[in-house]
Motif scaffolding. Structure first.
Motif, PDB file in Angstrom:
ATOM      1  N   LYS A 100       1.380  -0.960   0.142  1.00  0.00           N
ATOM      2  CA  LYS A 100       0.147  -0.243  -0.148  1.00  0.00           C
ATOM      3  C   LYS A 100       0.845   1.105   0.196  1.00  0.00           C
ATOM      4  CE  LYS A 100      -3.523  -2.167   2.809  1.00  0.00           C
ATOM      5  NZ  LYS A 100      -4.036  -2.559   4.304  1.00  0.00           N
ATOM      6  N   VAL A 101       0.281   2.336  -0.554  1.00  0.00           N
ATOM      7  CA  VAL A 101       1.177   3.678  -0.473  1.00  0.00           C
ATOM      8  C   VAL A 101       0.665   4.381   1.245  1.00  0.00           C
ATOM      9  CG1 VAL A 101       1.156   6.363  -1.199  1.00  0.00           C
ATOM     10  CG2 VAL A 101       0.848   3.905  -2.878  1.00  0.00           C
ATOM     11  N   GLU A 102       1.825   4.779   1.938  1.00  0.00           N
ATOM     12  CA  GLU A 102       1.675   4.493   3.187  1.00  0.00           C
ATOM     13  C   GLU A 102       1.118   5.968   3.161  1.00  0.00           C
ATOM     14  OE1 GLU A 102       2.548   2.416   5.449  1.00  0.00           O
ATOM     15  OE2 GLU A 102       2.634   3.248   8.127  1.00  0.00           O
ATOM     16  N   GLN A 103       2.205   6.926   2.072  1.00  0.00           N
ATOM     17  CA  GLN A 103       1.834   8.540   1.956  1.00  0.00           C
ATOM     18  C   GLN A 103       3.217   8.589   0.569  1.00  0.00           C
ATOM     19  OE1 GLN A 103       4.801  10.741   4.822  1.00  0.00           O
ATOM     20  NE2 GLN A 103       3.514  12.270   4.656  1.00  0.00           N
ATOM     21  N   GLY A 104       1.762   9.690   0.047  1.00  0.00           N
ATOM     22  CA  GLY A 104       2.285  10.430  -0.987  1.00  0.00           C
ATOM     23  C   GLY A 104       2.903  12.077  -0.904  1.00  0.00           C
ATOM     24  N   GLY A 105       4.418  12.500  -1.521  1.00  0.00           N
ATOM     25  CA  GLY A 105       4.106  13.850  -1.131  1.00  0.00           C
ATOM     26  C   GLY A 105       5.564  14.129  -2.061  1.00  0.00           C
ATOM     27  N   SER A 106       6.011  15.455  -1.808  1.00  0.00           N
ATOM     28  CA  SER A 106       6.857  16.216  -2.324  1.00  0.00           C
ATOM     29  C   SER A 106       8.154  15.872  -1.444  1.00  0.00           C
ATOM     30  CB  SER A 106       7.270  17.755  -2.555  1.00  0.00           C
ATOM     31  OG  SER A 106       6.987  17.996  -0.628  1.00  0.00           O
ATOM     32  N   PRO A 107       9.307  15.468  -1.489  1.00  0.00           N
ATOM     33  CA  PRO A 107      10.164  15.340  -0.400  1.00  0.00           C
ATOM     34  C   PRO A 107      10.514  16.125   0.819  1.00  0.00           C
ATOM     35  CG  PRO A 107      11.608  15.179  -3.330  1.00  0.00           C
ATOM     36  CD  PRO A 107      10.090  15.640  -3.119  1.00  0.00           C
ATOM     37  N   ARG A 108       9.795  17.679   0.445  1.00  0.00           N
ATOM     38  CA  ARG A 108      10.060  18.262   1.549  1.00  0.00           C
ATOM     39  C   ARG A 108       8.853  17.691   2.685  1.00  0.00           C
ATOM     40  NH1 ARG A 108      10.963  23.590   3.708  1.00  0.00           N
ATOM     41  NH2 ARG A 108      12.738  23.705   1.887  1.00  0.00           N
ATOM     42  N   GLU A 109       7.326  17.939   1.831  1.00  0.00           N
ATOM     43  CA  GLU A 109       6.520  17.366   2.641  1.00  0.00           C
ATOM     44  C   GLU A 109       6.549  15.476   3.554  1.00  0.00           C
ATOM     45  OE1 GLU A 109       2.815  19.430  -0.246  1.00  0.00           O
ATOM     46  OE2 GLU A 109       3.200  16.983  -0.430  1.00  0.00           O
ATOM     47  N   ILE A 110       7.423  15.292   2.383  1.00  0.00           N
ATOM     48  CA  ILE A 110       7.554  13.483   3.410  1.00  0.00           C
ATOM     49  C   ILE A 110       8.787  13.910   4.788  1.00  0.00           C
ATOM     50  CG2 ILE A 110       9.232  11.414   2.839  1.00  0.00           C
ATOM     51  CD1 ILE A 110       6.093  11.301   1.534  1.00  0.00           C
ATOM     52  N   TYR A 111       9.481  14.899   4.027  1.00  0.00           N
ATOM     53  CA  TYR A 111      10.633  14.518   5.558  1.00  0.00           C
ATOM     54  C   TYR A 111       9.659  15.922   6.526  1.00  0.00           C
ATOM     55  CZ  TYR A 111      14.944  14.568   8.257  1.00  0.00           C
ATOM     56  OH  TYR A 111      16.111  14.372   8.865  1.00  0.00           O
ATOM     57  N   GLN A 112       9.307  16.401   6.071  1.00  0.00           N
ATOM     58  CA  GLN A 112       8.968  17.582   7.065  1.00  0.00           C
ATOM     59  C   GLN A 112       7.662  16.908   7.833  1.00  0.00           C
ATOM     60  OE1 GLN A 112       8.632  21.475   5.239  1.00  0.00           O
ATOM     61  NE2 GLN A 112       9.194  22.666   7.670  1.00  0.00           N
ATOM     62  N   PHE A 113       6.713  16.279   7.223  1.00  0.00           N
ATOM     63  CA  PHE A 113       5.314  16.083   7.718  1.00  0.00           C
ATOM     64  C   PHE A 113       4.837  14.292   7.638  1.00  0.00           C
ATOM     65  CE2 PHE A 113       4.958  20.182   6.194  1.00  0.00           C
ATOM     66  CZ  PHE A 113       5.232  20.888   7.815  1.00  0.00           C
ATOM     67  N   PRO A 114       6.352  13.864   8.074  1.00  0.00           N
ATOM     68  CA  PRO A 114       5.188  12.283   7.163  1.00  0.00           C
ATOM     69  C   PRO A 114       4.228  11.880   8.553  1.00  0.00           C
ATOM     70  CG  PRO A 114       7.337  12.381   9.181  1.00  0.00           C
ATOM     71  CD  PRO A 114       7.295  14.213   8.635  1.00  0.00           C
ATOM     72  N   ALA A 115       3.558  11.585   7.634  1.00  0.00           N
ATOM     73  CA  ALA A 115       1.988  10.778   8.711  1.00  0.00           C
ATOM     74  C   ALA A 115       2.151  10.125   9.560  1.00  0.00           C
ATOM     75  CB  ALA A 115       1.218  10.518   6.904  1.00  0.00           C
ATOM     76  N   THR A 116       3.269   9.056   9.230  1.00  0.00           N
ATOM     77  CA  THR A 116       2.891   7.060  10.064  1.00  0.00           C
ATOM     78  C   THR A 116       4.643   7.329  10.732  1.00  0.00           C
ATOM     79  OG1 THR A 116       3.732   6.109   8.659  1.00  0.00           O
ATOM     80  CG2 THR A 116       2.083   6.331   8.370  1.00  0.00           C
ATOM     81  N   GLU A 117       4.813   6.696  11.549  1.00  0.00           N
ATOM     82  CA  GLU A 117       5.880   6.494  12.194  1.00  0.00           C
ATOM     83  C   GLU A 117       6.521   6.024  10.992  1.00  0.00           C
ATOM     84  OE1 GLU A 117       6.327   4.356  15.481  1.00  0.00           O
ATOM     85  OE2 GLU A 117       8.256   4.182  15.855  1.00  0.00           O
ATOM     86  N   PHE A 118       6.106   5.002  10.805  1.00  0.00           N
ATOM     87  CA  PHE A 118       7.284   4.056   9.429  1.00  0.00           C
ATOM     88  C   PHE A 118       7.523   5.044   8.543  1.00  0.00           C
ATOM     89  CE2 PHE A 118       7.116   1.408   5.256  1.00  0.00           C
ATOM     90  CZ  PHE A 118       7.938   0.846   5.503  1.00  0.00           C
ATOM     91  N   ALA A 119       6.719   5.824   8.524  1.00  0.00           N
ATOM     92  CA  ALA A 119       6.674   6.963   7.139  1.00  0.00           C
ATOM     93  C   ALA A 119       8.089   7.972   7.629  1.00  0.00           C
ATOM     94  CB  ALA A 119       5.879   7.921   6.613  1.00  0.00           C
ATOM     95  N   ALA A 120       7.911   8.436   8.352  1.00  0.00           N
ATOM     96  CA  ALA A 120       8.637   9.417   9.135  1.00  0.00           C
ATOM     97  C   ALA A 120      10.243   8.605   9.327  1.00  0.00           C
ATOM     98  CB  ALA A 120       8.229   9.592  10.576  1.00  0.00           C
ATOM     99  N   ARG A 121      10.571   7.056   9.957  1.00  0.00           N
ATOM    100  CA  ARG A 121      12.019   6.296  10.144  1.00  0.00           C
ATOM    101  C   ARG A 121      12.280   5.868   9.021  1.00  0.00           C
ATOM    102  NH1 ARG A 121      12.716   5.773  15.451  1.00  0.00           N
ATOM    103  NH2 ARG A 121      10.580   5.820  17.101  1.00  0.00           N
ATOM    104  N   PHE A 122      11.167   6.084   8.245  1.00  0.00           N
ATOM    105  CA  PHE A 122      12.410   5.672   6.733  1.00  0.00           C
ATOM    106  C   PHE A 122      12.724   6.071   5.675  1.00  0.00           C
ATOM    107  CE2 PHE A 122      12.481   3.706   2.022  1.00  0.00           C
ATOM    108  CZ  PHE A 122      12.675   1.836   3.088  1.00  0.00           C
ATOM    109  N   VAL A 123      12.191   7.952   6.381  1.00  0.00           N
ATOM    110  CA  VAL A 123      12.910   8.851   5.912  1.00  0.00           C
ATOM    111  C   VAL A 123      13.930   9.373   5.806  1.00  0.00           C
ATOM    112  CG1 VAL A 123      11.498   9.740   3.652  1.00  0.00           C
ATOM    113  CG2 VAL A 123      11.523   9.886   5.675  1.00  0.00           C
ATOM    114  N   GLY A 124      14.653   9.059   7.452  1.00  0.00           N
ATOM    115  CA  GLY A 124      15.342   9.619   8.331  1.00  0.00           C
ATOM    116  C   GLY A 124      15.221   9.274  10.220  1.00  0.00           C
ATOM    117  N   GLN A 125      15.852  10.126  10.730  1.00  0.00           N
ATOM    118  CA  GLN A 125      15.642   9.658  11.705  1.00  0.00           C
ATOM    119  C   GLN A 125      14.877  10.541  13.335  1.00  0.00           C
ATOM    120  OE1 GLN A 125      19.711   9.942  13.160  1.00  0.00           O
ATOM    121  NE2 GLN A 125      19.357   8.039  13.593  1.00  0.00           N
TER     122      GLN A 125
END
Lengths: 357, 581, 356
Positions: free
Chosen positions: A214-239
């Motif tokens: 499934k797609v957990e979250q979609g967005g621009s790189p900035r959106e993904i990094y600044q506003f991760p929607a889930t813990e998984f998304a948050a942890r996947f693109v950084g600490q």
């Protein structure tokens, strides 16, 4: 160039569901990147789009043209889809030389077309390899040949499967840059998959984080990094640091956590008094002798462009919390030292409740 | 992304499950929408072809379904257990023998340096060109009581009768194992060598760095990774050993095949014979099933795309001697000695042997063999590619079934060919007669179409097996790349697969060619009137106990197989990606 | 097939080669192209044995002969392709019997054949006709077996010959035929006992061909062997192979059972196929084969006993003396072949192991 629409597709191998009711859109000329761990169905998705695996349910459209739609029995053969595909192992034809490989998809290329290819080869620095055979090429050279081969027939959509994983770290940056420049120059709509967040951030206009089909979250790189929607998304693109708290007030945008009130940029419209989890990126911290928070430094990792600290902060009931923070490399501190800091709201966001697992 | 999500599925193992499975199937759409009839040109065509080739086998099965009287009671109370035990003994002996000889010699010439290696490389294939029954004749002449070896021994030691000394009896199970091992080991050698040549050096080097000796690396790394090829080689050998009648008949060794002929011809009970043939087939199926079971989840794609020159161990001293002898023995006993004996006979009986139609026999043999090789390879490619294109269980099992014709005794399969072919002929004849009033001869059974069809049905295992193994070495991404670049399945086959599996095509063609040159029972039964090949000529003389007169013919069969075999060896050396051609 | 070829879109070269080969296949077919009078033969006998005779037949009658030679699968081939063959030539009565039983033969009324072939050697209703006869005799070592030392097949089971007898495979059609005649005469139980006795007298595992048995006697491996008459002649007159003449010299022929039923004989024969398209020609051929000229050729070239009375036998064959042939109807013997073959299994004949 074209716009890719993937609507509600599902795919299973036997009983194993690999893609579950997934939808996504890649805008014309956009570079979209599917980011996710191994085995999450990314490659299958690419193969479905290319028609290398036949779709089981849902619909795939390129502009108005339906590529696959099992319900109506439509399944355009791969060779008629006009998509370029670059495989992870490049899949260069070993019995053909570099030029033959690149021009493989062209019927009777015109001199102009050949000249164009030659220019691209010069740009990609492989022009002297025209007559070489694939097994004599280095990984980087193979990658560039594979890319040009996929682009030569001017596909409406380019699919890249882990395009840089086979390369040495030292090569990657350069190849990445060259690839991106070429893709942008041609303006081709691109869907790539990778498990490397750095790569995704670098390449993509639009990132789609995939997890378990499934797609957990979609967005621009900035959106993904600044506003991760889930813990998984948050942890996947950084600490990140995950904290639990209660929304204090929608007006002030603060979340009351056990270490105190943390300012938060994105509240996701949660109401006052709601329980919430927040993700606090290590970049959110600023050393400030007058800051509201105090902590003891546990570890120090100097990585050149910054320093990564792990600190322990004691909450009201005397329980310790570990936080990761990234600070300016100029800072001189020692382990065990007490520091004071404050939290900036820009890299703090409310996320969905973390999963139990 | 090291592994695909569905790679662990064991259903992907193809070709009796002995070869590595293709992970992906590139869809050959467009296709009909009906779920039941998802047959495009490739799948449907391949299915039809596989069925056509399997037809003779099916008609053997049909015979087996007929009542066969009390034959089973007789067989079970008397000979069946011995047939089965002898067959197991033969298969074990020949299987182990060919595996050891084939693998060791292949390893030696591929990865060791010693004088004569380059010659051994091709010379080790030579026994392939020798018909087993001819070698059996020769060795009987040489080793029997009245033969030169025992006579010499008696002269030296002054023995009078056979009771005074022990000498191995050549007309025995051991003799049959000896002869078949010598003539069949090249199959294993060939496939082992291809596997060793194409293997990635990296894994060998990894093994060496982990502290294993060259020998240990061979046992623990090279052998297991060559396993699919070895299995294919050994199963071809076992199927040959199982279907052989000439040798076991001459040595009076009572295998299942000997029993099949006994029941068929002496007891005039064709259905009983067909039932025995089915029992024999069960052996093969059991074997293949056991093999598949034993390695359900393994797969063997080449991991590395880059190759270095193969390492080579310089042999010295005792090892050098050992290596040279190990290579010399099979060549000597499998080819040189028999050809010398045959040459000696042929020299002495030249006038008797060079019949006025020697050249027409030769040309018949060559044309038949080329025809058989071409058709088998085309069919093999079509089937293997059809299977690759789309996972279709029906197609795969039909193709698999069609290729066990190799394990059926030739004469039995020939009868299986006669039935459908005769039916078609009678139909055509009747049709032409009724509609146009033309009275024709029998269209198929009156021409070499019948015998060619027979060969196709018999040798599909060789071509299909080789084609499928070759295709499996091509990563499915190649197909994907070609397809996304705008090529349909047909043009992808032509521009990508055919050039890439050229070596395999050639190898398959040569194997079928050489085997057809030697083939006897089907040729005899299915040939048209007045049609002689070298093999039938040899048989005709040999069946009247005129071994010396038939020697020239036997030598010609071997000679005709010689050049292709040597050529085959050269292509293997070039089979390594990036090898000097 | 052609669809497959087209579909594969293989290179033109590949396709061209296959087309060439397929054309070659039809070009090589030598029978359908030639019109005119023919007779198509399925033969169990080697072509070179019958070629001179067939040549003479063509010269005399203008009828061309097409031959295919095979030892197995003929019956099935005749069944599957009716009309392909006009006549069958066999080297053994058993095959004739099997074909007759399968109903693929047709009866022939021919005065010439009835005159030429004694009734004991043809089917009562003319389904098949014997052409020549050979006897299954005993080879005895000149050195080690005194004349009169063995006179009957039954003696072969006498323990005094323990370790002294060689035979080819018990499953070989010649031996099966002999064993079948014993079954026909003495019944299954006695025949089995006899066969067990014979087995226990063997010197070695049964194998090789008839000549090889003489070779074994010559080499001293055994003293007695079973063989067909003509092999003796073929060895004795072999110009080129001196060793074979020596083998022949080492043995002498014993016609067994002269004082009772006679020596077991077998015939080579011919029959007309049920669906023969050239029936007339087939009958003419068989008549020719039973005639003076052909019978003389059989006698002279293959050292067989001609069945037509009055045809002189080869001098060498004559020198062995006249013998009394077993007069039992051959069809009766043929009927017992399956039983005989099963007896061979029951006594495990071929699995003999010499015990020292």
């Amino acid at each position: 160039m074209a716009k890719l629409d993937i609507e509600n597709i599902s795919h299973a191998y036997g009983t194993k569901e690999v893609i579950e009711n997934l939808s996504l859109t890649v805008e014309e000329g956009q570079v979209a990147c599917l980011l996710g761990p191994s085995g999450c169905g990314k490659t299958t998705l690419l193969r479905l789009v290319a028609g290398l695996t036949s779709l089981q349910s849902g619909r795939i459209r390129l502009d108005e043209k339906i590529l696959s739609e099992p319900v109506s029995g439509i399944e355009t053969p791969t060779e008629k889809r006009n998509v370029g595909f670059m495989f992870q192992d490049y899949a260069l034809f070993p019995h053909l030389d570099v030029l033959q490989n690149i021009t493989f998809g062209l019927h009777d290329p015109s001199p102009e077309k050949l000249a164009e290819i030659q220019r691209a080869m010069i740009q990609m620095d492989i022009v002297e390899l025209t007559d070489a055979y694939p097994h004599t090429l280095s990984g980087g050279q193979q990658q560039r040949v594979a890319l040009l081969r996929a682009l030569a027939p001017l596909p409406r959509l380019l699919l890249l499967d882990e395009p840089f994983t086979g390369l040495d770290i030292s090569l990657r940056a350069q190849v990445r840059e060259d690839t991106l420049r070429l893709i942008k120059q041609m303006g081709v709509t691109t869907l790539m998959v990778t498990h490397d967040p750095q790569e995704a951030m670098y390449m993509a206009d639009h990132i789609l984080i995939m997890r378990n089909g499934k797609v957990e979250q979609g967005g621009s790189p900035r959106e993904i990094y600044q506003f991760p929607a889930t813990e998984f998304a948050a942890r996947f693109v950084g600490q990140t640091n995950i904290l639990q708290g209660i929304v204090l007030s929608t007006g002030y945008d603060e979340v009351m956590t056990s270490i105190g009130p943390v300012p938060c940029l994105s509240m996701r419209d949660l109401e006052f008094g709601t329980d919430a989890f927040i993700s606090v990126r290590p970049e959110s911290f600023e050393i400030d002798p007058n800051g509201p928070f105090g902590a003891k430094i546990c570890t120090i990792r100097y990585v050149g462009q910054s320093i990564l600290l792990e600190v322990e902060i004691i909450d009201e009931i005397g329980k310790g919390h570990r936080l990761k923070m990234r600070v300016h490399p100029n800072l001189r501190v020692d382990e065990g030292e007490e520091i004071r800091f404050r939290i900036m709201p820009d890299f703090v966001t409310v996320i969905e409740d973390p999963l139990d697992d | 992304m090291g592994s695909w999500c569905f790679e662990k599925d064991s259903n992907f193992c193809n070709w009796y499950g002995m070869s590595a499975g293709a992970g992906f199937h590139i869809e050959a759409s467009p296709r009909l929408t009906s779920k039941w009839l998802q047959l495009d040109f490739w799948t449907g065509g391949a299915l039809l072809l596989a069925f056509f080739i399997a037809l003779p086998l099916l008609s053997v099965g049909f015979f087996a379904l007929q009542p066969s009287g009390d034959i089973w009671h007789h067989l079970i109370t008397t000979v069946l257990s011995r047939y089965v035990l002898t067959t197991i003994g033969l298969m074990l002996g020949v299987g182990v023998g060919t595996l050891v000889i084939g693998t060791c010699t292949a390893w030696l010439v591929t990865l060791c340096q010693f004088p004569g290696r380059r010659i051994f490389e091709w010379a080790l294939l030579l026994p392939l060109a020798m018909p087993a029954y001819v070698v059996a004749y020769v060795y009987t002449d040489v080793f029997e009581f009245a033969g030169p070896v025992q006579t010499l021994l008696r002269d030296i030691f002054g023995w009078e009768s056979s009771r005074e000394y022990w000498f191995p009896e050549i007309r025995s199970l051991g003799g049959a194992i000896f002869v078949m091992t010598l003539t069949l080991y090249p199959y294993v050698y060939l496939l082992a060598r291809v596997a060793f040549v194409q293997q990635s050096v990296c894994i060998l080097e990894v093994s060496r760095t982990l502290g294993k000796t060259a020998w240990q690396s061979f046992i623990s790394i090279a052998l297991p990774s060559a396993r699919p090829s070895l299995i294919i080689g050994v199963s071809l050998v076992l199927m040959e050993a199982l279907n052989d009648f000439g040798t076991v008949d001459f040595f009076a060794v009572e295998t299942l095949t000997a029993g099949i002929f006994d029941v068929w011809l002496n007891m005039n009970n064709l259905s009983g014979a067909a039932q025995l043939a089915v029992v024999a087939l069960c052996f093969v199926l059991l074997l293949l099933w056991a093999e598949r079971k034993s390695r359900t989840n393994q797969r063997y794609f080449n991991t590395s795309t880059r190759y270095q020159a193969l390492p080579s161990y310089q042999l010295r001293g005792v090892r050098l001697l050992g290596a040279t002898i190990s290579c010399l023995l099979p060549i000597g006993f499998g080819f040189i000695l028999p050809s010398c004996v045959l040459g000696y006979y042929a020299w002495g009986f030249y006038e008797e042997s060079i019949s006025h139609n020697f050249y027409s026999n030769l040309s018949n043999s060559l044309v038949l063999s080329s025809l058989s090789a071409t058709l088998s390879v085309l069919a093999g490619i079509f089937l293997a590619y059809g299977v690759r294109l789309k996972e279709n269980t029906l197609l795969k099992s039909t193709a698999r079934f069609a290729s066990i014709g190799y394990a059926v005794p030739g004469a039995v399969l020939a009868v299986g060919v006669l039935i459908p072919m005769g039916k078609v002929d009678v139909f055509i004849q009747g049709f032409l007669n009724n509609v146009f009033g033309i009275s024709t001869g029998l269209f198929f059974s009156g021409t070499i179409a019948a015998v060619t069809y027979g060969y196709l049905s018999r040798f599909l295992a060789l071509s299909y097996g080789t084609m499928e193994a070759s295709l499996l070495r091509i990563t499915p991404n190649m197909d994907g790349a070609a397809r996304t670049l705008g090529l349909g399945p047909g043009r992808t086959l032509k521009r990508i697969h055919l050039p890439m599996i050229r070596g395999g095509i050639l190898a398959a063609a040569i194997l079928v060619f050489v085997d057809t040159m030697k083939e006897l029972p089907m040729t005899i039964i299915l040939r048209p009137f007045n049609f002689e090949t070298l093999a039938t000529h040899v048989h005709q003389l040999a069946s009247d106990e005129l071994l010396e007169e038939s020697a020239l013919g036997s030598l010609s069969i071997a000679a005709a197989g010689l050049l292709p075999v040597i050529y085959l060896s050269r292509t293997i050396r070039g089979a390594r990606p990036g090898a000097e051609k | 097939m052609f669809a497959a070829l087209n579909g594969a879109k293989c290179t033109k070269r590949f396709f061209g080669i296959s087309m060439f080969l397929i054309l070659a296949m039809f070009a090589m077919d030598k029978t359908t192209a030639i019109a005119g009078e023919v007779v198509n033969l399925y033969s169990y006998r080697q072509p070179f044995l019958i070629k001179p005779i067939l040549k003479a037949f063509t010269e005399k009658t203008g009828i061309k002969t097409n031959v295919v030679f095979a030892k197995k699968g003929m019956l099935e081939k005749i069944k599957a392709t009716p009309g392909a063959a006009d006549a069958v030539l066999t080297s053994d009565v058993g095959r004739l019997h099997d074909m007759d039983a399968a109903g693929v033969l047709q009866p022939i009324n021919s005065n010439a054949l009835e005159q030429n072939i004694p009734s004991a050697y043809r089917h009562p209703k003319g389904h098949w006709f014997g052409l020549t006869m050979r006897a299954r005799i005993i080879f005895a070592s000149k050195k080690r077996v005194n004349p009169g030392g063995i006179t009957r097949y039954e003696d072969l089971a006498d323990p005094k010959w323990k370790g002294k007898i060689c035979t080819r495979s018990g499953k070989h059609v010649y031996n099966v035929s002999l064993f079948a005649s014993i079954v026909a005469h003495s019944g299954e139980a006695k025949a089995k006992k006899w066969l067990m006795g014979l087995k226990s007298n063997l010197a070695r595992k049964p194998g090789g061909n008839d000549r090889a048995q003489a070779k074994a006697i010559h080499a001293g491996e055994c003293d007695l062997a079973l063989a067909n008459t003509y092999y003796m002649a073929k060895m004795a007159t072999n110009k080129k192979k001196k060793v074979q003449r020596e083998w022949a010299k080492a043995v002498y022929i014993v016609f067994p059972n002269q004082k009772d039923r006679g020596t077991h004989v077998n015939i080579s024969g011919a029959a007309v196929a049920k669906h023969a398209k050239n029936r007339k020609n087939a009958v003419r051929l068989i008549e020719f084969l039973s005639g003076e000229y052909a019978q003389k050729l059989y006698a002279d070239q293959n050292y067989e006993y001609p069945l037509k009375t009055g045809v002189t036998i080869h001098p060498l064959v004559a020198s062995w003396g006249k013998f009394k042939a077993d007069t039992i109807n051959l069809a009766e013997v043929a009927n017992q072949r399956a039983t005989a073959s099963k007896l061979v299994d029951q006594v495990d004949y071929n699995n003999f192991r010499p015990s020292n």
